[in-house]
Motif scaffolding. Structure first.
Motif, PDB file in Angstrom:
ATOM      1  N   LEU A 140       0.810  -1.220   0.000  1.00 53.18           N
ATOM      2  CA  LEU A 140       0.000   0.000   0.000  1.00 53.18           C
ATOM      3  C   LEU A 140       0.841   1.266   0.000  1.00 53.18           C
ATOM      4  N   ARG A 189      -2.865  -6.866  -1.305  1.00 49.72           N
ATOM      5  CA  ARG A 189      -3.317  -5.519  -0.906  1.00 49.72           C
ATOM      6  C   ARG A 189      -4.461  -5.594   0.108  1.00 49.72           C
ATOM      7  N   LEU A 230      -4.266  -4.103   3.797  1.00 48.27           N
ATOM      8  CA  LEU A 230      -5.295  -3.157   4.228  1.00 48.27           C
ATOM      9  C   LEU A 230      -5.939  -3.614   5.538  1.00 48.27           C
ATOM     10  N   GLN A 245      -3.546   1.906  -8.660  1.00 47.79           N
ATOM     11  CA  GLN A 245      -4.468   1.663  -7.566  1.00 47.79           C
ATOM     12  C   GLN A 245      -5.124   2.913  -7.037  1.00 47.79           C
ATOM     13  N   VAL A 295      -7.538   3.076   0.673  1.00 52.52           N
ATOM     14  CA  VAL A 295      -6.256   3.325   1.315  1.00 52.52           C
ATOM     15  C   VAL A 295      -6.096   4.798   1.678  1.00 52.52           C
ATOM     16  N   VAL A 299       0.926   7.051  -0.330  1.00 51.07           N
ATOM     17  CA  VAL A 299       0.150   6.018  -1.019  1.00 51.07           C
ATOM     18  C   VAL A 299       0.857   5.562  -2.291  1.00 51.07           C
TER      19      VAL A 299
END
Lengths: 443, 487
Positions: free
Chosen positions: A242, A346, A350, B22, B28, B37
């Motif tokens: 991330l 991911r 997360l 992404q 996020v 990020v």
């Protein structure tokens, strides 16, 4: 052929009376009368004995655990074990004969590829022992590149790792100089870093997330202060699913521990040290490198490369003494990342991040607790301050079959009553509830 | 020829996978500041079925001890009992966190404490640390102990001497601890005692030796060597890579070595895993115990704990306590074999080695003495007359289903072939290996030059790998984008 018959025949063919004569070159004065060890046992007896010895352990994985500090409890998909249980992988050695070792070579190339992508550097070796020795190697490599006498290291680096780095540095007569963290954010204190810069500085090592939990946000400032000096960055590679990779932020060398990808905690070892660097430094790198090439028929192939850096060729002039590394675990890492895939990785990362957010908020809401201690973005680990000593909380939780956070004040006296809590995708809401209830009970 | 390795075209996992932007699918940005990020991540998204197929097919293009004879000298590629591998997956091993309260890890500490004691007995030493992660790492630890010892007596000794037959890790480890390394030329394949006397001085910190040495010869003057080294005030270091030849017959301690490292992955049942993990416990005589890395495992009133309070300790060589998973295998193996079994293992290794040596010495040159321990070194010089090199012979052996020996080491033997059959091979296997060697020597040299033929790949171009420097999929894609790689 039977074993005893086999030996008897070989003895006869050698024209000797017994095996003893094959040991007659060992002088009598240094002979020993055998080994004073218990008699051997059958496989079944062994299993029973091992169960007897090991069953008194209460594994962190079985109780509720918030331990981290460099080793983490993550879910390992069954297919990872399938991949690394292949006998052909397990029972092979360093792929000196590449033509017959393509499987291991390709798997290691894939490990290198995944790590290059995750960290954003140009080159990755195919493992060193663990994160701590990776830092030690980075200090020595930095010294080879820029010379100098001092290596700066953030105070917020894991104490275990710092101690190992110090030993590696001592071997090359390099002094490790600590750089403070900002008390509010737990991140690198830029002005302290600036004040410690001098001509004989080799470089600076810091971690993100660091040992106390915060992710570093002051990259640009650090890079500017360092100028041409080495920027060595320690990572939790799971966070990189991330978080922007250190390669994009100007790191010269990236290290870390890939235990988080498919490797059991196993009381801290074996784990697998990540070691990568920017392209201009590759020839100064320690460890084994796998490269792509072709065979005589032009088929894509893999082999070890740049071996002239290594001990078996260069001996005392080698970039490192490393020979045995953590190859099988590199296969585990590659398999783990492949099974999770981009989306799965991911999502896992997360979940760690969300769990950290939610748990730290809930602990903070309890009277007498403050979490996270530092005002900075975090990943899956954070410091908690309590009104009573962390050690008494830890003991209290243990009675409730909970492995609470690691007490920090034994390494960081300034963090009185503080402990480090890790939470990963292994924790459900119910697990957090259990911890909170227990903490409510001890305050 | 009975052997043929599987040949699969296995695409790389990254192959054909797109770089995905992404920030869309997951929230996020609510949890991390914008500047942290990540903008893109290129990883495959394959079904589990494809991943398992990938690794199983790769494994079939890999040769291990379980496939056949792997006589890689110095590496001790023996068969390891499978039960030892099984145990490390138990939750009472795999599920332990290193910072758990020691009240909950008494089993692990008891095991490690027990293993330390077993290694003391096998090595003839007084104390052992299990912390080093590999043999070379053990050497590194040992050299720090040497340095700490001399510093404590106020002596400034900056040289380490080792024979020219030493493993490459020895000089590299000594250099990493800051020592100047002096190579001692061998005489008749063994330490030249007179040369040692002439070389050793007040500057000598340690002499590093493996016995039997890398030629498989037992250094018969070891007692004299120990006397010379100790009289000069230096320490004697034992490289345990070849300990598997002498268990129960003699020990490094009996030979008067001060510091010893063990290679559990060679001597005590950890398969080599394609290059690791291993472990490198270090044993010392009593006068050096205070320098061992922290923490030490201590037992008091039946309770084990970790003692960090050792002011003279060199510190730490690795985080936590060592490669526990590897140590568990070693412990299990030693229990299973017992004292007698270990001695039988050494006897078997030496018998197999001498048997094979007798059969092969008519085919190749064999410089230096005749009686060998667990391994022996031949010279591929006869190949030269046919315009061949040892590497050609080694590649051809692969076609017969045998892994090649270690080649071009030790450096003092021309075109060296270093062969270690280990105790776990049968006479039939050794005979088949001899037969293959004989057949290969009778083959047309051109066949050898083109070998191998029956492996997953034909002769691999190592020079191209070094030239192209494609060490990751990203590098490959970049190279393709910039124009094709060199031919």
């Amino acid at each position: 052929m039977e074993r005893s018959k086999c030996s008897a025949q070989m003895i006869a063919e050698l024209g000797i009376d017994s095996i003893d004569s094959l040991f007659e070159d060992i002088p009598q004065e240094i002979r020993i009368p055998g080994l004073k060890l218990p008699a051997g046992m059958s496989e079944l007896e062994l299993i029973r004995e091992m169960e007897r010895v090991l069953s008194v352990n209460q594994p962190a994985s079985r109780w509720l655990s918030f331990l981290g500090a460099g080793v983490y409890h993550h879910f390992i998909p069954a297919a990872v074990k399938t991949a690394i249980s292949r006998s052909e992988f397990i029972t092979s050695y360093t792929p000196y004969q590449s033509e017959i070792s393509q499987g291991m070579l390709q798997a290691q190339f894939e490990y290198q590829s995944f790590m290059v992508e995750l960290t954003g550097v140009d080159y990755m070796n195919c493992s060193v022992y663990d994160a701590s020795t990776a830092i030690g190697e980075a200090v020595l490599m930095g010294h080879r590149i820029v010379g100098g006498k001092k290596f700066l290291m953030s105070r917020s680096v894991s104490p275990e790792r710092k101690e190992v780095a110090r030993l590696y540095a001592r071997g090359a007569d390099i002094e490790i100089v600590e750089v403070a963290y900002a008390p509010e954010t737990g991140q690198v204190d830029l002005s302290d870093l600036e004040s410690k810069m001098s001509n004989d500085v080799i470089g600076f090592y810091f971690e993100t997330p660091n040992f106390l939990g915060p992710l570093e946000t002051g990259w640009k400032g650090i890079r500017d202060v360092l100028g041409e000096k080495m920027m060595v960055v320690g990572v939790n590679p799971l966070a990189l699913a991330l978080v922007k990779p250190p390669g994009e932020m100007g790191a010269d060398i990236v290290v870390g521990d890939a235990q988080v990808f498919g490797v059991p905690m196993s009381y801290g070892g074996p784990s697998i040290g990540i070691f990568g660097c920017k392209s201009n430094h590759v020839r100064k790198m320690p460890g084994r490198l796998i490269g792509m090439t072709e065979d005589a028929e032009g088929k894509r192939s893999f082999c070890m490369t740049l071996q002239t850096r290594e001990q078996h060729i260069r001996r005392s002039k080698a970039t490192s003494n490393i020979c045995t590394n953590e190859a099988l675990l590199a296969v585990a890492v590659a398999a783990h990342l492949a099974v999770l895939g981009r989306a799965g990785l991911r999502r896992t990362a997360l979940k760690n991040l969300e769990n950290m957010r939610s748990l730290s908020k809930r602990i903070d809401a309890i009277d007498g607790f403050d979490a996270p201690v530092f005002d900075a973005p975090h990943f899956n680990e954070f410091a908690v301050r309590s009104s009573i000593p962390a050690e008494s909380i830890r003991k209290n939780l243990l009675d409730k079959r909970i492995h609470g956070g690691v007490s920090l004040d034994r390494w960081f006296p300034e963090l009185k009553n503080c402990a480090l809590y890790a939470t990963t995708e292994m924790h459900s809401q119910t697990d957090h509830d259990r911890l909170l209830a227990a903490l409510e009970g001890v305050r | 020829m009975r052997y043929h390795q599987a040949v699969h075209d296995v695409p790389l996992l990254m192959e054909g996978c797109d770089s995905v932007e992404q920030g869309d699918d997951l929230n996020v940005r609510d949890l991390l500041p914008d500047e942290l990020v990540r903008s893109s991540l290129k990883l495959p998204d394959l079904p589990e079925r494809e991943v398992v197929k990938h690794f199983v097919n790769l494994s079939q293009m890999n040769f291990g001890v379980d496939n056949g004879l792997y006589p890689l000298g110095s590496c001790t590629m023996k068969y390891n009992p499978k039960v030892c591998d099984e145990i490390v997956w138990w939750e009472t091993v795999a599920g332990l966190h290193p910072l758990q309260d020691t009240g909950t890890t008494q089993g692990a500490l008891a095991l490690m404490h027990g293993l330390e004691q077993m290694l003391c007995e096998i090595g003839g030493v007084d104390a052992v640390t299990l912390q080093p992660a590999a043999g070379a790492h053990g050497e590194y630890t040992g050299m720090h102990i040497v340095r700490a010892h001399h510093e404590s007596t106020g002596e400034d000794r900056n040289e380490v001497i080792l024979p020219d037959t030493a493993h490459g890790t020895n000089p590299a480890s000594a250099a990493m601890v800051g020592y100047d390394v002096l190579d001692l030329p061998s005489k008749d394949g063994c330490v030249d005692v007179e040369a040692l006397k002439a070389t050793i001085s007040d500057d000598t910190a340690a002499f590093m030796l493996t016995n039997p040495n890398t030629l498989g010869l037992f250094e018969k003057d070891v007692t004299e060597i120990a006397r010379i080294v100790h009289e000069s005030g230096a320490l004697l270091y034992y490289d345990g890579a070849n300990l598997n030849a002498i268990m129960g017959k003699t020990s490094p301690g009996a030979m008067d070595f001060d510091i010893v490292h063990f290679n559990p992955h060679k001597t005590f049942a950890t398969p080599h895993g394609g290059g690791g993990p291993g472990a490198g416990p270090v044993g010392v005589k009593a006068f050096l115990e205070e320098y061992l890395p922290v923490p030490r495992i201590v037992k008091k009133d039946g309770v084990y704990r970790l003692d960090h309070d050792r002011p003279k300790s060199i510190g730490k060589v690795r985080a936590f306590y060592g490669n526990f998973g590897v140590l568990v295998r070693a412990y299990a193996y030693i229990l299973m074999l017992g004292g007698d079994g270990l001695e039988r293992a050494s006897e078997g290794a030496v018998l197999n080695s001498n048997y094979l040596k007798e059969k092969l010495k008519g085919i190749f040159d064999m410089p230096y003495g005749d009686l060998r321990k667990h391994e022996f070194v031949l010279s591929g010089k006869p190949l030269r007359q046919k315009g061949l090199r040892t590497t050609d012979f080694a590649k051809r052996l692969l076609d017969y289903g045998f892994h090649a020996p270690t080649i071009y080491f030790p450096l003092i033997v021309d075109e060296a072939l270093m062969i270690e059959p280990t105790e776990t091979e049968t006479k039939d296997t050794l005979d088949a290996f001899v037969e293959a060697c004989r057949m290969i020597m009778a083959e047309d040299p051109e066949i050898l030059k083109g070998a191998p033929y029956n492996t997953a790949r034909r002769r691999i171009d190592e020079a191209k790998a070094a030239r192209d420097m494609i060490l990751s999929w990203n590098a490959y894609e970049k190279k393709m984008a910039d124009g094709a790689g060199s031919r």
